[in-house]
Design a protein around this motif. Structure first.
Motif, mmCIF file in Angstrom:
data_model
loop_
_atom_site.group_PDB
_atom_site.id
_atom_site.type_symbol
_atom_site.label_atom_id
_atom_site.label_comp_id
_atom_site.label_asym_id
_atom_site.label_seq_id
_atom_site.Cartn_x
_atom_site.Cartn_y
_atom_site.Cartn_z
ATOM 1 N N GLU A 5 0.571 -1.170 -0.024
ATOM 2 C CA GLU A 5 -0.021 -0.078 -0.039
ATOM 3 C C GLU A 5 0.975 1.312 -0.632
ATOM 4 O OE1 GLU A 5 -4.077 1.874 2.350
ATOM 5 O OE2 GLU A 5 -2.336 -0.034 3.377
ATOM 6 N N PRO A 6 0.318 1.762 -0.876
ATOM 7 C CA PRO A 6 0.999 3.616 -0.782
ATOM 8 C C PRO A 6 1.057 4.252 1.030
ATOM 9 C CG PRO A 6 0.284 3.257 -2.534
ATOM 10 C CD PRO A 6 -0.064 1.773 -1.627
ATOM 11 N N VAL A 7 1.776 5.397 0.664
ATOM 12 C CA VAL A 7 2.078 5.792 2.020
ATOM 13 C C VAL A 7 2.204 7.098 1.478
ATOM 14 C CG1 VAL A 7 3.709 6.446 4.400
ATOM 15 C CG2 VAL A 7 3.009 3.867 3.142
ATOM 16 N N LEU A 8 1.389 7.892 2.642
ATOM 17 C CA LEU A 8 1.158 9.188 2.364
ATOM 18 C C LEU A 8 1.795 9.747 4.143
ATOM 19 C CD1 LEU A 8 0.531 11.977 1.287
ATOM 20 C CD2 LEU A 8 -1.057 12.486 2.315
ATOM 21 N N SER A 9 3.034 10.165 4.062
ATOM 22 C CA SER A 9 3.464 10.011 5.180
ATOM 23 C C SER A 9 3.491 12.040 5.772
ATOM 24 C CB SER A 9 4.885 10.316 5.349
ATOM 25 O OG SER A 9 5.482 8.890 5.286
ATOM 26 N N PRO A 226 7.678 21.330 3.985
ATOM 27 C CA PRO A 226 7.006 20.949 3.351
ATOM 28 C C PRO A 226 6.621 19.265 4.163
ATOM 29 C CG PRO A 226 9.535 20.063 3.155
ATOM 30 C CD PRO A 226 9.132 21.462 3.817
ATOM 31 N N VAL A 227 5.248 19.125 4.243
ATOM 32 C CA VAL A 227 4.398 18.738 4.891
ATOM 33 C C VAL A 227 4.158 16.927 4.819
ATOM 34 C CG1 VAL A 227 1.849 18.959 6.194
ATOM 35 C CG2 VAL A 227 3.620 20.293 6.632
ATOM 36 N N VAL A 228 4.163 16.861 3.414
ATOM 37 C CA VAL A 228 4.140 15.725 3.032
ATOM 38 C C VAL A 228 4.777 15.077 2.698
ATOM 39 C CG1 VAL A 228 1.644 15.796 3.141
ATOM 40 C CG2 VAL A 228 2.481 16.209 1.308
ATOM 41 N N ARG A 229 4.985 13.686 2.339
ATOM 42 C CA ARG A 229 5.910 12.617 1.541
ATOM 43 C C ARG A 229 4.984 11.160 1.393
ATOM 44 N NH1 ARG A 229 11.437 9.130 2.988
ATOM 45 N NH2 ARG A 229 11.282 7.901 0.820
ATOM 46 N N LEU A 230 5.147 11.514 -0.385
ATOM 47 C CA LEU A 230 3.906 10.440 -1.233
ATOM 48 C C LEU A 230 4.914 9.169 -1.525
ATOM 49 C CD1 LEU A 230 1.257 8.774 -1.826
ATOM 50 C CD2 LEU A 230 1.704 10.683 -3.874
ATOM 51 N N VAL A 317 9.452 4.232 -4.045
ATOM 52 C CA VAL A 317 9.780 5.270 -4.923
ATOM 53 C C VAL A 317 8.789 6.548 -3.915
ATOM 54 C CG1 VAL A 317 9.419 5.733 -7.690
ATOM 55 C CG2 VAL A 317 10.343 3.374 -6.451
ATOM 56 N N ASP A 318 9.439 8.035 -4.094
ATOM 57 C CA ASP A 318 9.083 8.913 -3.862
ATOM 58 C C ASP A 318 7.944 10.076 -5.486
ATOM 59 O OD1 ASP A 318 9.620 9.163 -1.390
ATOM 60 O OD2 ASP A 318 11.718 9.951 -1.683
ATOM 61 N N PHE A 319 6.759 10.028 -4.777
ATOM 62 C CA PHE A 319 6.362 10.557 -5.798
ATOM 63 C C PHE A 319 5.889 12.361 -5.956
ATOM 64 C CE2 PHE A 319 5.649 6.438 -6.805
ATOM 65 C CZ PHE A 319 5.649 6.028 -8.488
ATOM 66 N N THR A 344 -4.878 12.011 -1.962
ATOM 67 C CA THR A 344 -3.728 10.706 -2.060
ATOM 68 C C THR A 344 -4.075 10.283 -0.387
ATOM 69 O OG1 THR A 344 -2.146 12.540 -1.743
ATOM 70 C CG2 THR A 344 -2.088 11.055 -3.500
ATOM 71 N N GLY A 345 -4.723 11.752 0.745
ATOM 72 C CA GLY A 345 -4.858 11.383 1.895
ATOM 73 C C GLY A 345 -5.743 10.204 1.665
ATOM 74 N N ALA A 346 -6.752 10.525 0.780
ATOM 75 C CA ALA A 346 -7.668 9.789 1.331
ATOM 76 C C ALA A 346 -7.603 8.429 0.901
ATOM 77 C CB ALA A 346 -9.573 10.101 0.737
ATOM 78 N N SER A 347 -7.005 8.031 -0.318
ATOM 79 C CA SER A 347 -6.746 6.618 -0.759
ATOM 80 C C SER A 347 -5.686 5.861 -0.379
ATOM 81 C CB SER A 347 -6.798 7.071 -2.342
ATOM 82 O OG SER A 347 -8.143 7.468 -2.546
ATOM 83 N N CYS A 348 -4.358 6.771 0.549
ATOM 84 C CA CYS A 348 -3.537 6.493 0.826
ATOM 85 C C CYS A 348 -3.310 5.927 2.334
ATOM 86 C CB CYS A 348 -1.497 7.131 0.650
ATOM 87 S SG CYS A 348 -1.684 7.188 -1.052
ATOM 88 N N ALA A 349 -2.232 4.922 2.925
ATOM 89 C CA ALA A 349 -1.971 4.656 4.205
ATOM 90 C C ALA A 349 -1.295 5.767 4.972
ATOM 91 C CB ALA A 349 -1.253 3.355 4.617
ATOM 92 N N ARG A 350 -1.638 6.363 6.015
ATOM 93 C CA ARG A 350 -1.166 7.297 6.312
ATOM 94 C C ARG A 350 -0.737 7.005 7.240
ATOM 95 N NH1 ARG A 350 -6.743 10.897 6.070
ATOM 96 N NH2 ARG A 350 -6.962 10.304 7.729
ATOM 97 N N ARG A 351 0.503 7.900 8.298
ATOM 98 C CA ARG A 351 2.095 7.703 9.337
ATOM 99 C C ARG A 351 1.994 9.021 8.798
ATOM 100 N NH1 ARG A 351 0.014 3.696 8.122
ATOM 101 N NH2 ARG A 351 1.192 1.505 7.395
#
Length: 361
Positions: A5-9, A226-230, A317-319, A344-351
């Motif tokens: 699962e992709p991760v949005l940090s 910067p706040v997010v990393r996908l 891989v970073d997007f 992305t926040g609604a669909s990826c695992a958030r860390r």
């Protein structure tokens, strides 16, 4: 167990820092409200509000009554304004939970004041959306109703500092506010509008995008952290020949022997379908093109130009990252970075990278 699962940090400390940046820009005489609508732009409402409170934020704007109740559950002393307007069947909820509806019509104001519900008043100054027009405000004055706790409007073109419509709206707002009690606090600008100058700040600014690291005004350098990393997993590496095609409809045609990477992220996870053959990802410090159409669960990247030893199955891989912000992906997708975050926040695992904790009243 390893997940594909992709991760949005989400860096909560960076959100706190961005709030402090805005505070320093507007000065101590101007209040700063956090706009945490739409699940804090997809980053997780309940995870974002406590660090903001710890950073000194006591005022929050949400999209709906449901979000307001969620904020109140965690922050018992915060001021909470609800942008969706007044819901007539919810007067008891507003009163008991001390929630402030933003009234967008004359009828909503009448309903709120009839029940002695504190409210904020939205004025339509040229956005063409919600809010009282001049003639409706004049009617309200004649009704002699309870004054609002806050009067507000919203700029349509704040991202473009040179746009003359900004000053037109400001002048309309100033003129309409003059019809109300002079002690009524005023709020006109959101994130980009902060940089239009102190005469736009009034008594309160409402900050959403800036909190989450977005640079709506296109400032160089970006004053916000910067706040997010996908990120997503590299699932497979394969070699294709010159003349072979990749993806639906063969949207990419290899013009050389190509080392292809298959990554576990697609449009189900918020990676926009439009970025095919237009955007780049990052792997081990190398920029790699996204090639072929993005599919529901996967996309392909071209690894040919990077050292083979650096591209390993299972690598991240970073997007979106500090060096590849959401604005870059948004331009490739012909959209805005706010949409990228929400999808992305609604669909990826958030860390979450935790912020220092405090006491949350």
């Amino acid at each position: 167990m390893q997940s594909h699962e992709p991760v949005l940090s989400v860096d909560l400390t960076a959100i706190q820092a961005n709030f402090s940046v805005v505070q320093s820009l507007v000065g101590p005489a101007v209040g700063v409200s956090a706009v945490v609508k739409s699940d804090a732009y997809g980053l997780g409402l309940e995870r974002v509000i406590a660090p903001l409170w710890d950073a000194g934020c006591t005022s929050f704007f949400v999209a709906s009554l449901k979000e307001a109740i969620s904020v109140r559950r965690h922050l018992t002393q915060a001021d909470i304004a609800i942008l969706e307007g007044l819901l007539k069947g919810s007067m008891k909820v507003y009163r008991e939970r001390r929630l402030t509806p933003v009234c967008n019509t004359l009828a909503e104001v009448v309903a709120a004041t009839s029940e002695a519900i504190p409210y904020a008043l939205n004025l339509e100054t040229g956005f063409g959306r919600l809010g009282l027009r001049f003639e409706e405000l004049r009617s309200l004055i004649h009704l002699r109703r309870q004054a609002p706790d806050l009067v507000m409007s919203h700029l349509a073109c704040a991202d473009d500092a040179a746009n003359a419509h900004n000053r037109v709206q400001k002048n309309r707002f100033t003129g309409m506010c003059a019809m109300l009690a002079p002690s009524t606090p005023r709020s006109l600008v959101a994130s980009a509008g902060v940089f239009l100058g102190a005469d736009y700040h009034f008594e309160r600014v409402r900050i959403g995008s800036a909190l989450y690291g977005l640079n709506n005004a296109g400032l160089t350098p970006n004053p916000f952290k910067p706040v997010v990393r996908l990120t997503a997993r590299l699932l497979d590496i394969r070699q294709i020949h010159r003349g072979e095609r990749v993806g639906y409809m063969g949207a990419f045609l290899a013009d050389r022997p190509t080392r292809l990477g298959i990554v576990a992220i697609g449009y189900r996870h918020g990676l926009a379908w439009q970025v095919a053959n237009r955007a780049f990802a990052q792997l081990a410090g190398w920029s790699v093109p996204i090639i072929g159409r993005v599919s529901m669960e996967y996309c392909a990247i071209d690894l040919t130009d990077m050292p083979a030893k650096l591209a390993r199955v299972g690598a991240w891989v970073d997007f979106i990252s500090a060096t590849a912000p959401a604005e870059d992906m948004a331009r490739s997708a012909a959209t805005v970075p706010q949409e990228i975050l929400i999808r992305t926040g609604a669909s990826c695992a958030r860390r979450y990278r935790q912020a220092p904790t405090g006491r949350h009243p």
